[in-house]
Design a protein around this motif. Structure first.
Motif, mmCIF file in Angstrom:
data_model
loop_
_atom_site.group_PDB
_atom_site.id
_atom_site.type_symbol
_atom_site.label_atom_id
_atom_site.label_comp_id
_atom_site.label_asym_id
_atom_site.label_seq_id
_atom_site.Cartn_x
_atom_site.Cartn_y
_atom_site.Cartn_z
ATOM 1 N N LEU A 1 0.813 -1.219 0.000
ATOM 2 C CA LEU A 1 0.000 0.000 0.000
ATOM 3 C C LEU A 1 0.845 1.266 0.000
ATOM 4 O O LEU A 1 1.894 1.333 0.645
ATOM 5 C CB LEU A 1 -0.913 -0.003 1.227
ATOM 6 C CG LEU A 1 -1.819 -1.232 1.376
ATOM 7 C CD1 LEU A 1 -2.571 -1.160 2.692
ATOM 8 C CD2 LEU A 1 -2.783 -1.337 0.204
ATOM 9 N N GLU A 2 0.343 2.277 -0.700
ATOM 10 C CA GLU A 2 0.906 3.635 -0.643
ATOM 11 C C GLU A 2 0.096 4.386 0.402
ATOM 12 O O GLU A 2 -1.015 4.840 0.122
ATOM 13 C CB GLU A 2 0.770 4.319 -2.010
ATOM 14 C CG GLU A 2 1.559 3.663 -3.116
ATOM 15 C CD GLU A 2 3.017 4.075 -3.114
ATOM 16 O OE1 GLU A 2 3.327 5.159 -2.588
ATOM 17 O OE2 GLU A 2 3.827 3.296 -3.637
ATOM 18 N N LEU A 3 0.645 4.514 1.595
ATOM 19 C CA LEU A 3 -0.092 5.126 2.701
ATOM 20 C C LEU A 3 0.341 6.576 2.907
ATOM 21 O O LEU A 3 1.429 6.971 2.480
ATOM 22 C CB LEU A 3 0.124 4.319 3.976
ATOM 23 C CG LEU A 3 -0.485 2.910 3.934
ATOM 24 C CD1 LEU A 3 0.002 2.080 5.108
ATOM 25 C CD2 LEU A 3 -1.996 2.980 3.927
ATOM 26 N N PRO A 4 -0.497 7.374 3.587
ATOM 27 C CA PRO A 4 -0.151 8.787 3.829
ATOM 28 C C PRO A 4 1.114 8.937 4.676
ATOM 29 O O PRO A 4 1.594 7.982 5.289
ATOM 30 C CB PRO A 4 -1.377 9.331 4.581
ATOM 31 C CG PRO A 4 -2.460 8.339 4.373
ATOM 32 C CD PRO A 4 -1.818 7.023 4.116
ATOM 33 N N ASP A 5 1.637 10.158 4.715
ATOM 34 C CA ASP A 5 2.806 10.453 5.543
ATOM 35 C C ASP A 5 2.527 10.073 6.992
ATOM 36 O O ASP A 5 1.415 10.250 7.494
ATOM 37 C CB ASP A 5 3.154 11.942 5.472
ATOM 38 C CG ASP A 5 3.759 12.322 4.131
ATOM 39 O OD1 ASP A 5 4.221 11.414 3.405
ATOM 40 O OD2 ASP A 5 3.770 13.521 3.806
ATOM 41 N N GLY A 6 3.542 9.581 7.650
ATOM 42 C CA GLY A 6 3.411 9.196 9.057
ATOM 43 C C GLY A 6 3.237 7.704 9.241
ATOM 44 O O GLY A 6 3.449 7.187 10.333
ATOM 45 N N TRP A 7 2.845 6.993 8.195
ATOM 46 C CA TRP A 7 2.715 5.542 8.251
ATOM 47 C C TRP A 7 4.039 4.911 7.823
ATOM 48 O O TRP A 7 4.719 5.423 6.938
ATOM 49 C CB TRP A 7 1.620 5.053 7.313
ATOM 50 C CG TRP A 7 0.224 5.372 7.757
ATOM 51 C CD1 TRP A 7 -0.405 6.573 7.667
ATOM 52 C CD2 TRP A 7 -0.705 4.471 8.350
ATOM 53 N NE1 TRP A 7 -1.681 6.482 8.166
ATOM 54 C CE2 TRP A 7 -1.887 5.190 8.591
ATOM 55 C CE3 TRP A 7 -0.652 3.125 8.696
ATOM 56 C CZ2 TRP A 7 -3.020 4.620 9.170
ATOM 57 C CZ3 TRP A 7 -1.777 2.544 9.267
ATOM 58 C CH2 TRP A 7 -2.941 3.289 9.505
ATOM 59 N N SER A 8 4.390 3.788 8.446
ATOM 60 C CA SER A 8 5.586 3.057 8.026
ATOM 61 C C SER A 8 5.361 1.570 8.288
ATOM 62 O O SER A 8 4.506 1.182 9.091
ATOM 63 C CB SER A 8 6.817 3.548 8.775
ATOM 64 O OG SER A 8 6.651 3.337 10.159
ATOM 65 N N ALA A 9 6.137 0.761 7.602
ATOM 66 C CA ALA A 9 6.041 -0.693 7.776
ATOM 67 C C ALA A 9 7.269 -1.176 8.543
ATOM 68 O O ALA A 9 8.380 -0.759 8.248
ATOM 69 C CB ALA A 9 5.976 -1.387 6.428
ATOM 70 N N PHE B 1 -7.664 2.490 11.558
ATOM 71 C CA PHE B 1 -8.072 1.273 10.856
ATOM 72 C C PHE B 1 -8.798 1.647 9.564
ATOM 73 O O PHE B 1 -8.595 1.017 8.527
ATOM 74 C CB PHE B 1 -9.005 0.429 11.726
ATOM 75 C CG PHE B 1 -8.306 -0.543 12.619
ATOM 76 C CD1 PHE B 1 -8.116 -1.860 12.228
ATOM 77 C CD2 PHE B 1 -7.853 -0.165 13.874
ATOM 78 C CE1 PHE B 1 -7.492 -2.770 13.055
ATOM 79 C CE2 PHE B 1 -7.226 -1.067 14.706
ATOM 80 C CZ PHE B 1 -7.041 -2.379 14.296
ATOM 81 N N ASP B 2 -9.660 2.674 9.642
ATOM 82 C CA ASP B 2 -10.420 3.092 8.459
ATOM 83 C C ASP B 2 -9.496 3.531 7.329
ATOM 84 O O ASP B 2 -9.728 3.211 6.167
ATOM 85 C CB ASP B 2 -11.376 4.233 8.814
ATOM 86 C CG ASP B 2 -12.512 3.788 9.736
ATOM 87 O OD1 ASP B 2 -12.737 2.568 9.851
ATOM 88 O OD2 ASP B 2 -13.149 4.666 10.340
ATOM 89 N N VAL B 3 -8.442 4.275 7.686
ATOM 90 C CA VAL B 3 -7.489 4.740 6.669
ATOM 91 C C VAL B 3 -6.858 3.540 5.970
ATOM 92 O O VAL B 3 -6.790 3.469 4.736
ATOM 93 C CB VAL B 3 -6.398 5.639 7.309
ATOM 94 C CG1 VAL B 3 -5.293 5.946 6.310
ATOM 95 C CG2 VAL B 3 -7.016 6.923 7.846
ATOM 96 N N LEU B 4 -6.388 2.583 6.755
ATOM 97 C CA LEU B 4 -5.744 1.403 6.176
ATOM 98 C C LEU B 4 -6.747 0.590 5.357
ATOM 99 O O LEU B 4 -6.429 0.134 4.246
ATOM 100 C CB LEU B 4 -5.130 0.555 7.292
ATOM 101 C CG LEU B 4 -4.233 -0.597 6.865
ATOM 102 C CD1 LEU B 4 -3.103 -0.128 5.966
ATOM 103 C CD2 LEU B 4 -3.682 -1.316 8.085
#
Length: 197
Positions: free
Chosen positions: A82-90, A183-186
């Protein structure tokens, strides 16, 4: 041979010792001192524990896309990257061949902007038992719409939340300690990615 006469002062009753006031005070002082020392030791041990907060999830910035491309041949489908918004990381991405539970699956661990954790699990071979076990033996508590899909909302005894959905032949499980808004964002990104493939 002469018989010995019993001593009239000896009796068969056990003798109970009698402590003087000073002896009783000394005996109690030892017990009280031991309790005070134990309490102080425990207090000294608890101070560092209480002063160190629990560690937050650390971002590692794993290259999910590279790991997903590598796993795609084994999976038989395109694992989510996934291409997630800034602030998210794996902090991890891995392919599980299903040797332990019979269900091969793709897993990614995400750290949210609030430094909480959500794991994403994707498979095309889910069954009800596997879903139950993989969602922490959680119970269904309702439904939650996200990304145009109605996700099954589950709550577990350890306070983690879980969203489960089947989207275009893929079962996706999101589990973690994050707020449901995260959770909704993901979930929205999951639906968007699966429907674009």
């Amino acid at each position: 041979m002469s018989e010995t006469q019993p001593d009239p002062q000896q009796t068969d009753e056990p003798v109970t010792p009698v402590l003087t006031a000073k002896q009783a005070k000394r005996a109690n002082a030892t017990v009280i001192g031991m309790l005070i020392a134990t309490g102080l030791t425990l207090a000294l041990c608890l101070v560092p524990v209480l002063l160190n907060p629990a560690p937050k999830m650390q971002a590692r910035n794993v290259d999910v896309a590279a790991a997903a491309n590598q796993a795609a041949g084994d999976a038989g489908y395109q694992p989510l990257a996934l291409e997630l918004p800034d602030g998210w990381s794996a902090n991890y991405a891995r392919w599980n061949a299903g040797t332990n539970d019979g269900v091969p699956n793709w897993e990614v661990g995400y750290v949210t902007p609030d430094t909480e954790f959500i794991s994403l699990t994707q498979t095309n071979a889910a069954n009800p038992t596997w879903i139950f076990e993989h969602s922490g033996n959680s119970t269904v508590s309702g439904e939650r719409p996200a990304g145009g899909v109605s996700w099954e909302l589950r709550d577990s005894s350890n306070k983690d939340s879980t969203l489960v959905a089947e989207i275009d032949g893929q079962t996706v499980i999101l589990t973690g300690s994050a707020d449901l808004a995260e959770f909704d964002v993901l979930a929205e990104h999951v639906v968007r990615e699966l429907r674009s493939n």
